[in-house]
Every structure is written in structure tokens, then in C-alpha cells.
Design an enzyme around this catalytic site. Structure first.
Site, PDB file in Angstrom:
ATOM      1  N   ARG A  73     -15.918  19.697   2.878  1.00 47.25           N
ATOM      2  CA  ARG A  73     -15.581  20.504   3.985  1.00 47.25           C
ATOM      3  C   ARG A  73     -14.663  20.832   4.724  1.00 47.25           C
ATOM      4  O   ARG A  73     -13.895  19.507   4.731  1.00 47.25           O
ATOM      5  CB  ARG A  73     -16.096  20.854   5.379  1.00 47.25           C
ATOM      6  N   TYR A 201     -17.709  23.880  -3.133  1.00 43.61           N
ATOM      7  CA  TYR A 201     -18.362  23.089  -2.119  1.00 43.61           C
ATOM      8  C   TYR A 201     -18.882  23.666  -0.742  1.00 43.61           C
ATOM      9  O   TYR A 201     -19.130  24.294   0.076  1.00 43.61           O
ATOM     10  CB  TYR A 201     -17.597  22.219  -1.967  1.00 43.61           C
ATOM     11  N   LYS A 210     -23.284  25.147   7.517  1.00 45.47           N
ATOM     12  CA  LYS A 210     -22.831  24.900   9.075  1.00 45.47           C
ATOM     13  C   LYS A 210     -22.032  27.242   9.441  1.00 45.47           C
ATOM     14  O   LYS A 210     -21.963  26.751  10.624  1.00 45.47           O
ATOM     15  CB  LYS A 210     -21.746  24.490   8.755  1.00 45.47           C
ATOM     16  N   HIS A 230     -25.701  20.117  15.993  1.00 44.78           N
ATOM     17  CA  HIS A 230     -25.890  19.655  14.675  1.00 44.78           C
ATOM     18  C   HIS A 230     -26.152  17.975  15.384  1.00 44.78           C
ATOM     19  O   HIS A 230     -26.190  17.472  14.895  1.00 44.78           O
ATOM     20  CB  HIS A 230     -24.040  19.607  14.907  1.00 44.78           C
ATOM     21  N   SER A 252     -20.716  14.145  11.810  1.00 46.38           N
ATOM     22  CA  SER A 252     -21.348  14.089  10.237  1.00 46.38           C
ATOM     23  C   SER A 252     -21.063  12.119   9.902  1.00 46.38           C
ATOM     24  O   SER A 252     -19.155  11.804  10.251  1.00 46.38           O
ATOM     25  CB  SER A 252     -19.416  15.313   9.840  1.00 46.38           C
ATOM     26  N   CYS A 254     -22.458   9.495  10.479  1.00 46.38           N
ATOM     27  CA  CYS A 254     -22.543   8.670  11.233  1.00 46.38           C
ATOM     28  C   CYS A 254     -24.512   8.629  11.942  1.00 46.38           C
ATOM     29  O   CYS A 254     -25.024   8.086  12.467  1.00 46.38           O
ATOM     30  CB  CYS A 254     -22.230   9.266  12.551  1.00 46.38           C
ATOM     31  N   ASP A 281     -30.293  18.178  10.542  1.00 45.72           N
ATOM     32  CA  ASP A 281     -28.862  17.871  10.663  1.00 45.72           C
ATOM     33  C   ASP A 281     -28.539  19.230  11.891  1.00 45.72           C
ATOM     34  O   ASP A 281     -27.633  19.107  12.065  1.00 45.72           O
ATOM     35  CB  ASP A 281     -28.566  18.811   9.393  1.00 45.72           C
ATOM     36  N   ARG A 385     -23.421  14.489  -2.332  1.00 50.20           N
ATOM     37  CA  ARG A 385     -23.989  15.000  -1.639  1.00 50.20           C
ATOM     38  C   ARG A 385     -25.573  15.010  -2.766  1.00 50.20           C
ATOM     39  O   ARG A 385     -25.619  15.146  -3.693  1.00 50.20           O
ATOM     40  CB  ARG A 385     -24.291  16.185  -1.014  1.00 50.20           C
TER      41      ARG A 385
HETATM   42  P1  GTP Z   1     -24.316  14.610   7.776  1.00 50.86           P
HETATM   43  O1  GTP Z   1     -25.174  14.944   7.048  1.00 50.86           O
HETATM   44  O2  GTP Z   1     -22.478  14.575   7.747  1.00 50.86           O
HETATM   45  O3  GTP Z   1     -23.804  15.208   9.060  1.00 50.86           O
HETATM   46  O4  GTP Z   1     -24.227  13.112   8.194  1.00 50.86           O
HETATM   47  P2  GTP Z   1     -25.173  12.534   9.102  1.00 50.86           P
HETATM   48  O5  GTP Z   1     -25.294  12.604  10.291  1.00 50.86           O
HETATM   49  O6  GTP Z   1     -26.586  12.834   8.255  1.00 50.86           O
HETATM   50  O7  GTP Z   1     -24.834  10.343   8.318  1.00 50.86           O
HETATM   51  P3  GTP Z   1     -26.540   9.770   7.518  1.00 50.86           P
HETATM   52  O8  GTP Z   1     -27.087   9.893   7.887  1.00 50.86           O
HETATM   53  O9  GTP Z   1     -25.859  10.381   6.086  1.00 50.86           O
HETATM   54  O10 GTP Z   1     -25.404   8.349   7.891  1.00 50.86           O
HETATM   55  C1  GTP Z   1     -24.843   7.858   6.679  1.00 50.86           C
HETATM   56  C2  GTP Z   1     -24.015   6.445   7.341  1.00 50.86           C
HETATM   57  O11 GTP Z   1     -24.274   6.280   8.807  1.00 50.86           O
HETATM   58  C3  GTP Z   1     -23.419   5.864   6.363  1.00 50.86           C
HETATM   59  O12 GTP Z   1     -22.386   5.321   6.096  1.00 50.86           O
HETATM   60  C4  GTP Z   1     -24.932   4.515   7.541  1.00 50.86           C
HETATM   61  O13 GTP Z   1     -24.042   3.449   6.463  1.00 50.86           O
HETATM   62  C5  GTP Z   1     -24.399   4.474   8.633  1.00 50.86           C
HETATM   63  N1  GTP Z   1     -25.537   4.210   9.234  1.00 50.86           N
HETATM   64  C6  GTP Z   1     -26.604   5.475   9.769  1.00 50.86           C
HETATM   65  N2  GTP Z   1     -27.348   3.988  10.533  1.00 50.86           N
HETATM   66  C7  GTP Z   1     -26.944   3.411  10.609  1.00 50.86           C
HETATM   67  C8  GTP Z   1     -27.413   2.589  11.476  1.00 50.86           C
HETATM   68  O14 GTP Z   1     -28.467   2.448  12.613  1.00 50.86           O
HETATM   69  N3  GTP Z   1     -26.623   1.532  12.089  1.00 50.86           N
HETATM   70  C9  GTP Z   1     -25.269   1.130  11.160  1.00 50.86           C
HETATM   71  N4  GTP Z   1     -24.457  -0.178  11.070  1.00 50.86           N
HETATM   72  N5  GTP Z   1     -25.216   2.358  10.099  1.00 50.86           N
HETATM   73  C10 GTP Z   1     -25.250   3.125  10.255  1.00 50.86           C
HETATM   74  C1  SPV Z   2     -21.816  17.412   7.637  1.00 50.83           C
HETATM   75  O1  SPV Z   2     -20.249  17.879   6.857  1.00 50.83           O
HETATM   76  O2  SPV Z   2     -22.003  17.189   8.996  1.00 50.83           O
HETATM   77  C2  SPV Z   2     -22.155  18.086   6.880  1.00 50.83           C
HETATM   78  C3  SPV Z   2     -21.748  18.366   5.463  1.00 50.83           C
HETATM   79  O3  SPV Z   2     -23.845  18.009   7.106  1.00 50.83           O
HETATM   80  S1  SPV Z   2     -21.476  20.055   5.515  1.00 50.83           S
HETATM   81  O4  SPV Z   2     -22.705  20.630   5.110  1.00 50.83           O
HETATM   82  O5  SPV Z   2     -20.542  19.483   4.103  1.00 50.83           O
HETATM   83  O6  SPV Z   2     -20.958  20.570   6.186  1.00 50.83           O
HETATM   84 MN    MN Z   3     -24.750  17.819   9.504  1.00 51.20          MN
END
Ligand code: GTP
Ligand code: SPV
Ligand code: MN
Length: 604
Positions: A73, A201, A210, A230, A252, A254, A281, A385
Site C-alpha cells: 500500500r 498490488y 481496505k 481493522h 499492519s 503486528c 483483518d 503475501r
Molecule cells: P496485516 O495483514 O498487514 O494487517 O497484518 P497482521 O496484523 O495480520 O500481521 P501478521 O499476523 O502477519 O504479523 C506478523 C508479524 O507479527 C510477524 O513478524 C510475526 O513474527 C509477528 N508476531 C505475531 N504474533 C507475535 C507474538 O505473539 N509475538 C511476537 N514477538 N511477534 C509476533
Molecule cells: C495491511 O497492510 O494492513 C494489509 C495488507 O492487511 S493490504 O491489503 O495490502 O492493505
Molecule cells: Mn491489514
């Protein structure tokens, strides 16, 4: 044109206006039939837009690579276009709609020459569901068509459900030259319209996600009395109890996908705990007839981060990608015709990193490949992704399958905070919970350039996704609390999985062990444990978090992340006040008062 798939005059005239503007060679209506998807898939494979992966190990799966300048994004080129700048508000790019339309129309004019226009009717939420909404997206990209098919519900039944209604989002997408200088992701909330150009993308062009489900829908929700957030949605079943549903907002990348698909520690599994994923999400949330808040996942699939995903870190996500998935910008193993990304084999010391791959840009790659500065080159893009059907997920919730909205018992907020913010605390009231969500953020670390330890505020993880003024959004959250009777309000919590020690290592084991924190929340919701009152909210008594079977984790370590440090929080409260001051005169009085009160408590 004929448009014999609908009698809706508004749909017809809008589609005609699109055709007149972009001037396609051909128009294809996506009716949702398997034959059409097969034909388009074959076309995309023949043109090289998609690589068909190993039919034995990854049946129905495809790989796609975007241009290297089009991998995420782009907040700087994302606009809310509404008549008054003060309605867009403070954390966002604003542009006058007339001005932006003129700019976009010039880009769109004849942009489909020599190309096909695909018309996608899609539903966010189950077709005809009580919280669902409909959108139309016209696009010149088969990648978009095939991804929208996974991420949303697409087809003639959606058009039928729309009937003659004017309540649909009008979405225009044109890939153009994928020119970053002319890339625009524009939402027109007052017109129910989206235009994205010069990108191909994910988050920029799968407009249901989004653009609609957060930016447009948050504006609709404010006007119609509901919320678009979100947030992941998960259900937790404790032995002998009803499933309890929680929604969690993290910025995002996290950890939403991880928490949504959490696998409880063995000891919890043995006791009979189960976790079910409703969404990873986005949540749409509305009051139900009984006065409680109910949530649906408006999506139909996951657009998850690939790197780091393995059977240890997120087994359920990995399994979701094993059939009918689309991979974007991961690496390709030409020997096995399978995909690869960093840490894929980290779950098993026996497994070896492949010694030769084609990286996400299409270049040869070996573990020794370095860039011009001698730094190792990643084979998969860090934001590569997978798009995977939700029905593939081993722990998908029965409620997702039926489309039934689920009652929300808790909202959880959280960001990456190496210091200051404890592992978990509970808000003292709804309004205090809104305050806690509004001050969410992540600290910058040494990994990025610039000052270290600066908090980038990301209220409710919505910073890139507000469809209207952030202060009005906070007011809407406060108002929603007034609609719901106090005893039916979800409890609000804040978590921080990311506290680090002196050496920069995470203190809390995280991932599956987060179950232990969710368990404390369940007990708070059911009134089974009391808590320690502090100036920031209720903290757990350390003995109420079950750490008995975590390896090398002492109660003292737990205590070290369950403290409220006076000096750190004084600084935090000052930071909150500075942040609030940037949000302008519409900031709700309740929140300003809470910021003052917090600072006062730590200034004594
Ligand atoms: P978007 O799809 O971008 O909205 O993000 P999301 O919040 O779904 O992110 P995702 O679950 O893919 O986050 C992945 C990141 O968070 C990776 O770097 C993981 O290692 C980290 N992560 C997730 N859960 C934990 C946790 O409990 N502890 C730690 N230390 N890292 C975590
Ligand atoms: C985010 O960035 O929070 C996502 C991926 O979930 S995207 O759909 O590209 O925004
Ligand atoms: Mn997201």
C-alpha cells in the site's frame, strides 16, 4: 452496451460511463461460473501473468509477481476526497473531489485501449446477510479478478441480491503503466466511489478490502450506526462454556493473522480449550436485537504476510495456502514448482534452505546472493503475501461458514511497544477503552532510520484506513458505547506481546502462549478473577496468568512486564497530549480530559 445481467438502471448507467471513459476492446462480466474462472486462469498462465504451481502439492495454486515498484500500500498516494477538508481529517491526505476526478479521468481516459474490462459484482459479507454490503469493481487485471474471487463473494447472485438498490460501491481500477508518479488510491465517501490507478498490488487494487471494507465502510458506519474496524475476530471455547468471541486491532504486520489462528499450548488443549478463526483483518460490527454488539468478517479469504509463516509460527495459515491460493511476490523453486519464503523451513532443523530459487523479481537466487553493498538478498519480498480461501483454514469458525454475526465480548488493542506498556491491562470503562485504543502505537526501533523509541501513533490500527476525520471517528466510538447498555458492552483490553529485555529479545514468548493472556480476559469477562487497579487500568495479579508450563519463564519475568513505570508513563502521557493536540478542535472532550487526568496521576 446491453448489460443483460441486471435491470438496475444506476448500475447500467455507471458501467456505461466507465466504458465510455476507459474505452476497452472487450467487456467480460464475471458471473461467478467455474468455466469463466478456468478460462481466465488459463489466459493468465499463457500470458505469463501467473505461474501455475505444482498440481500435486499445491493444487489450484498460482504465483504472481508485481513490478518491483508496486509491492505494498502507498499511504502517501492514498486520498480521502470529500467536499470539506475538515471532514477528512488530520491523519490523512485530502483532495477536493472535483479536482481529483479531473486528474483521475485524465489518467483513465482510453486507458483500457487494447485491453479487456472485467466487471466484478462482489459482496462484503455473505450475500444478502444482515451486515453485508455490495460493490462493483471494474478492472483490467485478471490478477484482480482471481484474487477478488478468493477475498470476496463474487457472481450473479450478488447482482441479484442488489436488485434495483442504489446502495453499491462504484469501483474503478486501471493498471495503466504502474507508474508510481501517477499512482492514486482514492476514496470518495460521499459518492460511494473508489478509484485506484497505476498499481496492480493487493491492498491498492483488491478494492473490497481496505478501500471499501475500511475507508468507505467506516464512513458508512458512522452515518448508519455501525463500525468498520481493522480487527481480527476469534472465538474461544473453554470446557463447559459457550464460545466467547473477541475482536483485536493491531497495526499492519503486528500479529492479527497469528492471533486469529492461534493454537493453544498443549496444557490448554488438554484441558479442552479450542480457538476458532472468524476473520484475520477486518470486522464489521453492529448492535443486535438484544442490544449486544455483533461482528462479521466481511471478507471470504486471507491476504496474509508470507515470510515468517511456517508450521510452527502459524500452522493454520500455512495449511490455508495449500490449495486454490494465489502467491504474490514470494520466491519460486523451479525444480519442484513450489513456492518459498524466508523462514519457511524454520519449523524443522532437518529441512534445508533451497540452494537455488527464482527470487520475487524473477532473478536467479542462491543463499549466497548479495546486493551491490554486499548485503544478503531476500528471495521473497518482505511484504509478499498469500491470498487463501478462508474455508481452507483448519480452525475456521462454524460461525464464519454460516455467516451468522457473532456476539463480541471483548475488544483488544495492541502495538509494538518494547518499553512502557505492560503485557496486558483492562480499561476501567468503555470511554477509557476508547482512550486506550486512541493512543495505540508502535515504537520505532534501531531497525529503521530516524530517532529510536519514538511512538508512531496508530489509533485503533486505523491510521491508514480512516474514511473520515479521526476526531469524529473517536466520537463515533464513544457514541456506540452509549447505544449499548453497560452490562452488554464488550470489555476493552490492551496487550503488548513485544516488550524487550536489555539485549533486545522479546520477553514474552507470544504466539500460542498468548492464549494465557486471552484466558485471563475470559476470566475477567466471566467475573472469575479480580485485578490490580492502577492509574492506567486493571492489571492482572501475576498468579492469575497461567505460566506453569512455559519453559524458562519465571514469575519474576512475568512481573517485570506487568508493571507501570511512573517516569515512563509520565513521558507517555505527555506524548499522548502532544499527539491529541495535532488532531484539532474536534477532539472529544472526554478523551482530552482522560489525557489530562493520566498526566496528572503521574506528575504527583
Ligand atoms: P496485516 O495483514 O498487514 O494487517 O497484518 P497482521 O496484523 O495480520 O500481521 P501478521 O499476523 O502477519 O504479523 C506478523 C508479524 O507479527 C510477524 O513478524 C510475526 O513474527 C509477528 N508476531 C505475531 N504474533 C507475535 C507474538 O505473539 N509475538 C511476537 N514477538 N511477534 C509476533
Ligand atoms: C495491511 O497492510 O494492513 C494489509 C495488507 O492487511 S493490504 O491489503 O495490502 O492493505
Ligand atoms: Mn491489514
Amino acid at each position: 452496451m446491453e448489460f443483460n445481467f441486471t435491470k438496475n438502471e444506476q448500475v447500467k448507467s455507471w458501467l456505461q460511463s466507465r466504458i465510455d471513459l476507459v474505452n476497452p476492446d472487450k467487456v467480460v462480466y464475471i458471473d461467478g461460473s467455474e468455466e469463466l474462472y478456468k478460462k481466465l486462469t488459463d489466459e493468465a498462465i499463457a500470458s505469463g501473468e501467473m505461474i501455475k504451481l505444482n498440481e500435486k502439492t499445491l493444487p489450484g495454486c498460482l504465483l504472481h509477481r508485481t513490478k518491483p515498484n508496486d509491492v505494498a500500500r502507498v499511504e502517501a498516494r492514498t486520498f480521502i476526497c470529500c467536499k470539506n477538508e475538515e471532514d477528512a481529517g488530520r491523519m490523512y491526505n485530502w483532495c477536493d473531489p472535483t479536482e481529483m476526478h479531473a486528474k483521475l479521468d485524465a489518467i483513465l481516459k482510453d486507458s483500457y485501449k487494447g485491453k479487456t474490462m472485467y466487471i466484478i459484482p462482489y459482496s462484503m459479507g455473505p450475500v444478502g446477510g444482515p451486515i453485508s454490503k455490495i460493490g462493483l469493481e471494474v478492472t483490467d487485471s485478471i490478477y484482480v479478478v482471481l484474487n477478488m474471487r478468493i477475498m470476496t463473494r463474487v457472481g450473479q447472485n450478488v447482482m441479484d441480491a442488489l436488485g434495483n438498490s442504489s446502495d453499491f460501491v462504484k469501483g474503478t481500477h486501471a493498471s495503466c503503466d504502474v507508474d508510481p508518479e501517477n499512482r492514486y488510491i482514492c476514496q470518495f465517501p460521499e459518492e460511494n466511489a473508489i478509484v485506484s490507478v497505476n498499481s496492480a498490488y493487493g491492498g491498492n487494487v483488491l478494492q473490497g478490502k481496505k478501500c471499501f471494507a475500511l475507508r468507505i465502510a467506516s464512513y458508512q458506519g458512522k452515518n448508519e450506526g455501525w463500525m468498520a474496524e481493522h480487527m481480527l475476530i476469534l472465538g474461544i471455547k473453554r470446557p463447559g462454556k459457550e464460545t466467547v468471541y473477541m475482536c483485536a486491532a493491531f497495526p499492519s504486520a503486528c500479529g492479527k493473522t497469528n492471533l486469529a489462528m492461534l493454537i493453544p499450548p498443549k496444557s490448554f488443549q488438554e484441558k479442552g480449550y479450542e480457538v476458532f478463526t472468524v476473520g484475520d483483518d477486518i470486522a464489521w460490527i453492529k448492535p443486535g436485537a438484544d442490544g449486544r454488539l455483533y461482528a462479521i468478517n466481511p471478507e471470504n479469504g486471507f491476504f496474509g504476510v508470507a515470510p515468517g509463516t511456517n508450521s510452527k509460527s502459524n500452522y493454520n495459515a500455512l495449511m490455508s495456502t495449500k490449495k486454490n491460493a494465489i502467491f504474490t511476490n514470494v520466491a519460486w523453486n523451479p525444480k519442484t514448482n513450489e513456492v518459498w519464503w524466508e523462514a519457511l523451513e524454520k519449523d524443522d532443523p532437518e529441512k534445508k534452505k533451497p540452494d537455488f530459487l527464482i527470487d520475487w523479481t524473477g532473478k536467479d537466487w542462491t543463499p549466497d546472493t548479495v546486493d551491490a553493498e554486499g548485503k544478503p538478498v531476500k528471495a521473497a519480498h518482505p511484504n509478499s503475501r498469500f491470498t487463501a480461501p478462508a474455508e481452507n483454514c483448519p480452525c475456521i469458525s462454524p460461525a464464519f461458514k454460516t455467516g451468522e454475526p457473532v456476539p463480541v465480548s471483548a475488544f483488544i488493542f495492541g502495538g509494538r511497544r518494547p518499553t512502557t506498556v505492560p503485557l496486558v491491562y483492562q480499561a476501567k470503562s468503555w470511554d477509557n477503552g476508547v482512550f486506550i485504543g486512541s493512543i495505540m502505537g508502535s515504537e520505532t526501533t534501531a531497525a529503521a532510520t530516524g530517532a529510536v523509541g519514538v511512538v508512531r501513533r496508530d489509533p485503533m490500527a486505523m491510521r491508514p484506513f480512516f474514511g473520515y476525520h479521526v476526531a469524529d471517528y473517536f466520537q463515533h466510538w464513544l457514541d456506540m458505547g452509549k447505544i449499548v447498555p453497560v452490562d452488554k458492552q464488550p470489555k476493552i483490553f490492551n496487550v503488548n506481546w513485544f516488550r524487550t529485555d536489555d539485549k533486545g529479545n522479546f520477553v514474552w514468548p507470544g504466539f500460542g502462549d498468548n492464549m494465557r493472556v486471552l484466558d485471563w480476559m475470559l476470566k475477567r469477562i466471566d467475573g472469575e478473577v479480580d485485578a490490580v487497579e492502577t492509574p492506567i487500568g486493571y492489571l492482572p495479579k501475576p498468579e492469575d496468568i497461567d505460566i506453569s508450563d512455559i519453559k524458562d519463564f519465571s514469575e519474576d519475568t512475568l512481573k517485570s512486564i506487568l508493571t507501570v513505570d511512573k517516569d515512563a508513563w509520565k513521558k507517555e502521557a505527555e506524548g499522548i497530549k502532544e499527539f491529541y493536540a495535532t488532531l484539532g478542535p474536534k477532539m472529544p472532550k472526554e478523551l482530552l480530559e482522560q489525557a489530562d487526568a493520566l498526566l496528572a496521576k503521574f506528575s504527583k
